[in-house]
Design a protein around this motif. Structure first.
Motif, PDB file in Angstrom:
ATOM      1  N   GLN A   1       0.839  -1.196   0.000  1.00 20.00           N
ATOM      2  CA  GLN A   1       0.000   0.000   0.000  1.00 20.00           C
ATOM      3  C   GLN A   1       0.871   1.241   0.000  1.00 20.00           C
ATOM      4  O   GLN A   1       2.041   1.185   0.403  1.00 20.00           O
ATOM      5  CB  GLN A   1      -0.973   0.010   1.171  1.00 20.00           C
TER       6      GLN A   1
ATOM      7  N   TRP B   1      -4.264  -2.864   3.597  1.00 22.12           N
ATOM      8  CA  TRP B   1      -4.994  -3.072   2.352  1.00 22.12           C
ATOM      9  C   TRP B   1      -4.953  -4.531   1.925  1.00 22.12           C
ATOM     10  O   TRP B   1      -3.912  -5.200   2.013  1.00 22.12           O
ATOM     11  CB  TRP B   1      -4.382  -2.233   1.242  1.00 22.12           C
TER      12      TRP B   1
ATOM     13  N   GLU C   1      -6.852  -6.690  -3.483  1.00 25.09           N
ATOM     14  CA  GLU C   1      -7.853  -6.124  -4.381  1.00 25.09           C
ATOM     15  C   GLU C   1      -7.914  -4.605  -4.240  1.00 25.09           C
ATOM     16  O   GLU C   1      -8.107  -3.891  -5.231  1.00 25.09           O
ATOM     17  CB  GLU C   1      -9.225  -6.738  -4.101  1.00 25.09           C
ATOM     18  N   GLN C   2      -7.766  -4.111  -3.021  1.00 30.93           N
ATOM     19  CA  GLN C   2      -7.803  -2.662  -2.795  1.00 30.93           C
ATOM     20  C   GLN C   2      -6.596  -1.994  -3.446  1.00 30.93           C
ATOM     21  O   GLN C   2      -6.721  -0.931  -4.071  1.00 30.93           O
ATOM     22  CB  GLN C   2      -7.821  -2.364  -1.296  1.00 30.93           C
TER      23      GLN C   2
ATOM     24  N   ALA D   1      -4.902  -3.190  -6.021  1.00 29.20           N
ATOM     25  CA  ALA D   1      -5.071  -3.307  -7.467  1.00 29.20           C
ATOM     26  C   ALA D   1      -6.016  -2.226  -7.985  1.00 29.20           C
ATOM     27  O   ALA D   1      -5.779  -1.638  -9.053  1.00 29.20           O
ATOM     28  CB  ALA D   1      -5.588  -4.690  -7.831  1.00 29.20           C
ATOM     29  N   ALA D   2      -7.073  -1.935  -7.236  1.00 25.40           N
ATOM     30  CA  ALA D   2      -8.012  -0.894  -7.643  1.00 25.40           C
ATOM     31  C   ALA D   2      -7.352   0.480  -7.604  1.00 25.40           C
ATOM     32  O   ALA D   2      -7.554   1.316  -8.490  1.00 25.40           O
ATOM     33  CB  ALA D   2      -9.239  -0.923  -6.735  1.00 25.40           C
ATOM     34  N   TRP D   3      -6.549   0.728  -6.577  1.00 28.41           N
ATOM     35  CA  TRP D   3      -5.827   2.000  -6.485  1.00 28.41           C
ATOM     36  C   TRP D   3      -4.867   2.157  -7.659  1.00 28.41           C
ATOM     37  O   TRP D   3      -4.795   3.217  -8.284  1.00 28.41           O
ATOM     38  CB  TRP D   3      -5.062   2.042  -5.163  1.00 28.41           C
TER      39      TRP D   3
ATOM     40  N   HIS E   1      -5.054   0.768 -10.556  1.00 32.92           N
ATOM     41  CA  HIS E   1      -5.778   0.839 -11.836  1.00 32.92           C
ATOM     42  C   HIS E   1      -6.166   2.275 -12.178  1.00 32.92           C
ATOM     43  O   HIS E   1      -6.149   2.664 -13.361  1.00 32.92           O
ATOM     44  CB  HIS E   1      -7.024  -0.042 -11.766  1.00 32.92           C
ATOM     45  N   VAL E   2      -6.528   3.068 -11.178  1.00 33.18           N
ATOM     46  CA  VAL E   2      -6.987   4.436 -11.442  1.00 33.18           C
ATOM     47  C   VAL E   2      -5.856   5.455 -11.321  1.00 33.18           C
ATOM     48  O   VAL E   2      -6.068   6.641 -11.566  1.00 33.18           O
ATOM     49  CB  VAL E   2      -8.140   4.831 -10.486  1.00 33.18           C
TER      50      VAL E   2
END
Length: 325
Positions: free
Chosen positions: A255, A274, A277-278, A280-282, A284-285
């Motif tokens: 993280q 984290w 998945e959290q 990976a989402a961070w 990604h954006v």
């Protein structure tokens, strides 16, 4: 009888890292600000052979002679951190360097055997501020003007040993430039006429000017960089890599760290760690040309919290961003 070479080297090492046996203490503390304070006092300097004099600010304190007393003080502060929190609450700036200086000022104001004469002493020529002296203190070895700095530098693959090739994560700062500024401007300032006037008001006629440079050096992954000239063999280190090279092994927990948390090794409570998945989402954006982010890999400890095992700067694919690139 004079000192032998070995005695001189041992004495120098003691002035550089008088608390080597307490190296792991920051990880054992609970409160983040106390961990940062302990890290500032106990971590090794980036350089062992800088171009200007370097001295541990606590080298002349009783703590340096009896490190267990410093450990007791830090553990007591960890049990009740209200004095430190109150001290830091007076800090108007959120800059990491100011936070680092404030931590040092807190310790120096309470260290046995040290008299903190001034902090951030403004040097003026009439109404014009020429600069300031970070710390002026008196200890058993005399009066010292100390410049304190916390720096994180990344070494490009072709850096060689040149300190000027080591860059801050935003590419606005270079290790070589910082050292030149310390040697050519910040340390000599205390010998100038206007500084002598300000120091005389403190009852000080002469000072010894020294620096203390803490922080981390980050090496490329993949790739290789040589340590900069004068680097301390025990300096703290991490890695840096570009977005295109990011790979996370299965089961790892990563993280990002906010800038104010860049000092001591991270400690994260179980509910704040984290999931993959959290992260990976961070990721990604995250914009492709986002500023460098400091990431930490976390592993569980025996108390159920998560401790930093590794730190990495994630930079854009076009890093470094230099004029003409």
């Amino acid at each position: 009888m004079g000192e032998t070479t070995g005695q001189r080297q041992t004495g120098y090492a003691r002035r550089m890292t008088p608390f080597a046996q307490l190296h792991d203490l920051p990880r054992q503390l609970q409160h983040s600000t106390v961990r940062d304070l302990a890290w500032a006092l106990l971590s090794p300097p980036l350089l062992s052979a800088p171009p200007c004099p370097q001295r541990h600010p606590l080298a002349g304190s009783l703590w340096a002679q009896q490190p267990q007393r410093l450990e007791q003080w830090l553990r007591a502060l960890d049990a009740d951190d209200r004095p430190l929190r109150a001290w830091l609450a007076q800090l108007g700036s959120r800059r990491l360097g100011h936070y680092y200086e404030r931590l040092w000022q807190f310790a120096l104001s309470q260290a046995p055997g040290i008299e903190l004469l001034a902090a951030n002493l403004a040097i003026r020529d009439g109404g014009h501020t020429l600069g300031e002296l970070d710390v002026v203190l008196r200890d058993r070895d005399g009066v010292h003007h100390l410049e304190l700095a916390i720096k994180l530098y990344l070494g490009p693959e072709d850096a060689g040993h040149d300190p000027h090739a080591w860059l801050g994560p935003g590419c606005h700062d270079r290790l070589g430039t910082k050292l030149a500024h310390l040697a050519g401007h910040q340390l000599p300032m205390s010998t100038g006429a206007h500084s002598r006037q300000a120091l005389a008001q403190l009852g000080v006629e002469q000072v010894q000017a020294q620096m203390w440079l803490g922080g981390y050096l980050f090496y490329p992954r993949p790739g290789h960089a040589e340590a900069p000239e004068g680097a301390n063999p025990q300096h703290l280190r991490g890695r840096w890599l570009r977005r295109r090279d990011w790979v996370m092994a299965e089961g790892e927990r990563w993280q990002p760290l906010q800038r104010h948390a860049w000092l001591a090794p991270a400690r994260v409570e179980s509910g704040e760690c984290w999931q993959a998945e959290q992260f990976a989402a961070w990721l990604h954006v995250l914009e492709q040309q986002a500023p460098a982010h400091l990431l930490v890999r976390l592993v569980p400890d025996a108390d159920g919290a998560w401790q930093e095992a590794e730190r990495v700067f994630l930079v854009g694919d076009d890093w470094p961003y230099l004029p003409g690139n």
